[in-house]
Structures are given as C-alpha cells and as structure tokens.
Design a protein around this motif. Structure first.
Motif, PDB file in Angstrom:
ATOM      1  N   SER A   1      28.922  -8.222 -12.778  1.00  0.00           N
ATOM      2  CA  SER A   1      30.264  -7.938 -13.264  1.00  0.00           C
ATOM      3  C   SER A   1      31.187  -9.155 -13.251  1.00  0.00           C
ATOM      4  N   THR A   2      30.831 -10.232 -12.537  1.00  0.00           N
ATOM      5  CA  THR A   2      31.670 -11.421 -12.458  1.00  0.00           C
ATOM      6  C   THR A   2      31.098 -12.536 -13.309  1.00  0.00           C
ATOM      7  N   LEU A   3      31.909 -13.569 -13.544  1.00  0.00           N
ATOM      8  CA  LEU A   3      31.431 -14.708 -14.323  1.00  0.00           C
ATOM      9  C   LEU A   3      30.213 -15.354 -13.671  1.00  0.00           C
ATOM     10  N   ALA A   4      30.249 -15.536 -12.362  1.00  0.00           N
ATOM     11  CA  ALA A   4      29.090 -16.121 -11.678  1.00  0.00           C
ATOM     12  C   ALA A   4      27.854 -15.249 -11.866  1.00  0.00           C
TER      13      ALA A   4
ATOM     14  N   TYR B   1      27.123 -13.134 -14.362  1.00  0.00           N
ATOM     15  CA  TYR B   1      26.603 -13.227 -15.729  1.00  0.00           C
ATOM     16  C   TYR B   1      25.920 -14.578 -15.964  1.00  0.00           C
ATOM     17  N   ARG B   2      26.483 -15.636 -15.397  1.00  0.00           N
ATOM     18  CA  ARG B   2      25.840 -16.941 -15.549  1.00  0.00           C
ATOM     19  C   ARG B   2      24.457 -16.963 -14.913  1.00  0.00           C
ATOM     20  N   VAL B   3      24.329 -16.386 -13.732  1.00  0.00           N
ATOM     21  CA  VAL B   3      23.027 -16.375 -13.056  1.00  0.00           C
ATOM     22  C   VAL B   3      22.026 -15.520 -13.826  1.00  0.00           C
ATOM     23  N   ARG B   4      22.469 -14.360 -14.335  1.00  0.00           N
ATOM     24  CA  ARG B   4      21.543 -13.496 -15.091  1.00  0.00           C
ATOM     25  C   ARG B   4      21.071 -14.203 -16.362  1.00  0.00           C
ATOM     26  N   HIS B   5      21.989 -14.836 -17.084  1.00  0.00           N
ATOM     27  CA  HIS B   5      21.575 -15.609 -18.264  1.00  0.00           C
ATOM     28  C   HIS B   5      20.605 -16.718 -17.870  1.00  0.00           C
TER      29      HIS B   5
ATOM     30  N   PHE C   1      37.911  -3.904 -16.357  1.00  0.00           N
ATOM     31  CA  PHE C   1      36.919  -4.098 -17.405  1.00  0.00           C
ATOM     32  C   PHE C   1      37.328  -5.206 -18.366  1.00  0.00           C
ATOM     33  N   ARG C   2      38.600  -5.401 -18.587  1.00  0.00           N
ATOM     34  CA  ARG C   2      39.036  -6.495 -19.440  1.00  0.00           C
ATOM     35  C   ARG C   2      38.559  -7.840 -18.877  1.00  0.00           C
ATOM     36  N   ALA C   3      38.711  -8.008 -17.567  1.00  0.00           N
ATOM     37  CA  ALA C   3      38.250  -9.241 -16.921  1.00  0.00           C
ATOM     38  C   ALA C   3      36.729  -9.340 -16.966  1.00  0.00           C
ATOM     39  N   ARG C   4      36.054  -8.206 -16.809  1.00  0.00           N
ATOM     40  CA  ARG C   4      34.589  -8.231 -16.861  1.00  0.00           C
ATOM     41  C   ARG C   4      34.103  -8.621 -18.246  1.00  0.00           C
TER      42      ARG C   4
END
Length: 504
Positions: free
Chosen positions: A200-203, A205-209, A254-257
């Motif tokens: 759910s956080t930027l970190a 999503y970066r790790v999942r990508h 959710f907007r931030a997510r």
C-alpha cells in the motif's frame, strides 16, 4: 552507416547528457546495480525510450534498492549492431533517489524502421544489452510481428511464457495490465511475494515491482523488443474504479495509495515523460503509430471509470445501460473517437484491459459489471464512431480474464446483424495457475459472436500486413513447473477490409 547527430533528452530520474565511450571503469562499493535488467518502449519513427533502474539490493524494504540518497552517474549507449562497434547515440546523466534511481532516456533522431541495441554503465558495472526498434516511417507499411500478454501473478507460476515471448523475436510487445499483483503472500503457491503483506505504500510498490523485474524470463522479454504498456487494477488494488476502493483493507488513504502505485509503475516502465504522474493522476492513454500500417490507441479503463454498477460482480443490472455511465471518462472517449475517425493507418488497434464484446453469463442476461458490459452506452458510442467512419480494420486487444477468447464485434449484439470489428483476448502469463485445456467456456446460444475459448496460460502472436492479420493463440501446458515449451492452440485470420474472424 553514417553516425547520427546526438539529440536526446532524459527524464524520470536521469538528468544531463554528454558523449562518452562505455568501458567498465573502476568499480564502486554499491555492488552490481543492474539486477532489474533493461527495457525499451514507446517506439516512434525516430526513436524510443530506454530504461533501467539501479538496485544492487532490489528487495530492501525501504524501496531504494540498496542505493544511497545521493545520485549516481549513468552512461548509456545506443548502437546499430549487437557488438556496439557503430554507435548512434551516447550520453551520461545522474539518477535521483526521488525517482528510485530509475533511468528513462528518450531517443530521437534515429532512422525509422530498424533495429538498435542499447546498454548502460555505472560504477564500473555494465548492464546487459537490449534490442529496440524504431517504428516504420509514415507512408510505409512493412509486416509487423506483435505479441501481447497480461496478468502475471508472481506466486501462481513461473514466467515461462515471457521466456517463450523473447524467443519469438517480435517487433513489438504489448502488456495489457496486471503486470504486478498487490495482494498478500500465500504459503501454498510455487513462489512467494515480497513484502508478505498486501502492498500500500510507495516503498511496498517499489519492492513488489523490483521482485517482478528480478525474474530472468521477464527480463528476457523486456530486452528482446520495445513494449507498449497499460495497467489494469492489480497495479493498485483489485477492481478499483477511479478513487473508489474495492474494499477497505488495508485501511488508509486510497488517494495516497493510488499516487504511490502510479509513481512506482512509472519508475519501472519504459514510458515517456508525458506519462510521468502528478500526485494521484497519470496520463496513460496515448496513440502510437506504426508507419501507415497501424495505429495503437492505448487505453486506460481504470483511472476515469464510474464505480461498477449494482455493486460489481456478474448479474442482471439495468443501471449498466445508463447512457451517463463511462469506463473511459468523457475526455478519453472524445480523444479515442477523434483518433479512430482520423484513420491514420490500415489497422486501428485498441490496447485495453477488460472484455469488450457483450458476453452473457446466463439466459436471464447476467453480465460482468467490471467489463464493458457494465458500461454499454460508452461501448456503443465508440463502436458507432469507427463504424460510421468506415474503419473495417478495428481490432480490440484485451487482457484481464485469464483465458484466451476471440469474438466478432457486432453493430447490435441483440440482433447479431452485422460484424464491425474483432476482439482478441489474451490469456494470462500465470494468473489462474496451470489452467484446464478441456474446459469449455463458450455458450454459442447466448453468445454466437464469440468464436474461441481456451483455458491455458500464454500470449497471443499476430503477424499483420496491409491485407490481413494472422493470429496464433500460444500456450504452455503448465506454469507451476519451469520451462515448458509453447504451442499454438488456436489460429485465425482477420482481413483488413472484412472485419471478424476467419479460418486460417
């Protein structure tokens, strides 16, 4: 070949440019940084985008991949041969931690309709080389070999289909959504997500990508040809609609997510600066010309859509036919209709996410509210626009449903009066597991315009000329076991002036 004048601009975490020669140089202490491979995308007649991201420790929880908060100098080369003996472009820039040390270089001034090779260097390390192609010049229409795919759930199987795609040596690859999945890890599948909780956080999503990009089969597919990409829902959250959530788990803004998810998506894709996100928004729909043969209208059916009617699901729902309901948003619909009316090439390809043709699930008229059946007036306006303009070579390219399908698109689905286009639906890379070749998902009584179905994993291969498109549905028997061969499980021909599916 005469060396071309170097004319570039660099965006997305890399700034500045200068000529240079790529040699190993002294190594630094960060470790090998090209663990996520290389990629190219967005081909034009005079260039394309090349991408990499520096990440010596790609699964670090902070999402920075083991890179420092300061920038890193990156050199890049583009050559006309695989051995890099004839350089067409060179440059140098500095990455930024704010962009996760991703690199997006947009090349211009190259020759149309030819192959190039590219690579990067930093800290004494040289990346793998990738192959890219420029689009043909307008006024020319050479044959196009294209592959398209969608839905790659990391845990549900190995990315063998991506490896087989690389071995096809195509001119172009389309990915039509669900490039990553956002869910929590399972203990019962063949691989396991990182992080283990739903992201759910930027970190996160970066790790999942980054976890996806470490897969060697996916890296091979990215390195073999330029890609055109669009997202679906799992790049953010399952079945979200605009800023309406599917559910409230995990809790949060959710907007931030969505903003975090869109930023990470851009950081990991070979996209142009026009697609760079602004807060929770990102302009992903765009047009790409392939000479005078084809125009790709790449659509976004998530960011602007109305919430699914009647609470989502497959059901009978009169509200789905409300003329005010939209899956594209008004601005994107107007943009698409304008592009279709221009008829810039022999073929118009709509690269998009969810099932386009009408598909009745039962005799009482139940349909999927998450697909275009939940937004019927929006679909009708678009179909009528290309039909009224005489566009007989309109083909909708679709992902999402984890099965291969093919359908004739009808001017009126109720009367089945006239075929006006074609839909080709790719199965998933892994989502849904191994599948079942014996499954029969067709109901010809309810859906006589739907011609093909197969529940196996794989992709679609097309070979397109000015007169016809040859379509092969390609599949592997298993994805829970590594390295299965690929086979053709269905074939059709689509004629440029005779819409609909024909026998090969």
């Amino acid at each position: 070949m005469t060396t071309l004048r170097r004319r570039t601009f660099i965006v997305g975490g890399l700034a500045g440019a200068s000529a240079g020669v790529l040699a190993p140089g002294p190594a630094n202490a960060i470790g090998y940084p090209f663990t996520l491979g290389v990629a190219s995308g967005e081909p034009a007649a005079d260039g394309f985008v090349i991408w990499t991201r520096l990440a010596p420790n790609p699964l670090n929880a902070d999402g920075l991949g083991g890179m420092p908060s300061t920038g890193a100098t990156v050199d890049w080369q583009v050559a006309t041969d695989e051995r890099f003996t004839s350089l067409a472009r060179t440059g140098t820039g500095t990455t930024q931690a704010a962009g996760a040390h991703s690199v997006h270089v947009t090349l211009t001034g190259l020759e149309p309709g030819r192959e190039y090779w590219y690579r990067f260097r930093t800290g004494g390390h040289i990346s793998p080389a990738g192959r890219a192609l420029t689009a043909p010049a307008v006024g020319t229409s050479p044959e196009l070999t294209m592959l398209f795919a969608s839905c790659s759930h990391y845990e549900e199987g190995y990315f063998t289909a991506y490896r087989r795609m690389a071995e096809e040596h195509p001119d172009l690859i389309l990915h039509l959504g669900d490039y990553i999945y956002e869910g929590a890890a399972s203990t019962t599948r063949v691989r396991k997500f990182t992080p283990s909780a739903e992201i759910s956080t930027l970190a996160d999503y970066r790790v999942r990508h980054a976890q996806y990009k470490t897969d060697p089969d996916l890296q091979a597919a990215h390195a073999t040809a330029p890609w055109l990409v669009v997202w679906d829902d799992h790049e953010v959250e399952n079945n979200y609609a605009n800023l309406v959530r599917n559910d409230n788990s995990p809790a949060g803004d959710f907007r931030a997510r969505r903003a975090a998810a869109y930023k990470a998506y851009y950081e990991h894709m070979p996209l142009r600066s026009a697609q760079a996100p602004a807060a929770e928004n990102m302009l992903l729909h765009r047009r790409v010309r392939w000479g005078s043969l084809a125009t790709f209208h790449m659509l976004d059916t998530r960011q602007y859509r109305d919430d699914q009617a009647c609470g989502d699901g497959t059901k009978v729902c009169p509200a789905a036919d409300d003329p005010a309901r939209t899956i594209t948003g008004t601005a994107q619909e107007t943009w698409l209709i304008d592009g279709l009316r221009q008829k810039l090439g022999t073929w118009d390809f709509l690269g998009q996410q969810v099932f386009f043709a009408q598909r009745l699930a039962s005799a009482d008229g139940a349909k999927s509210m998450d697909a275009w059946d939940g937004y019927t007036a929006n679909r009708t306006r678009i179909q009528n626009a290309w039909d009224a303009s005489g566009n007989k070579g309109t083909v909708v390219l679709t992902g999402d449903v984890h099965r291969s399908w093919a359908a004739d698109l009808m001017q009126d689905y109720g009367s089945q009066n006239r075929v006006i286009g074609t839909e080709l639906v790719t199965t998933s890379i892994t989502s849904g597991g191994d599948g079942n070749a014996a499954e029969n998902g067709l109901n010809p009584t309810l859906n006589p315009h739907v011609k093909y179905f197969k529940n196996l994993r794989g992709y679609v291969k097309t070979r397109t000329t000015t007169t016809e498109m040859h379509v092969d549905f390609r599949a592997v028997d298993k994805v829970t076991v590594r390295d299965y061969p690929v086979k053709t499980v269905g074939s059709y021909v689509v004629e440029a002036n005779n819409p609909g599916l024909q026998a090969p």
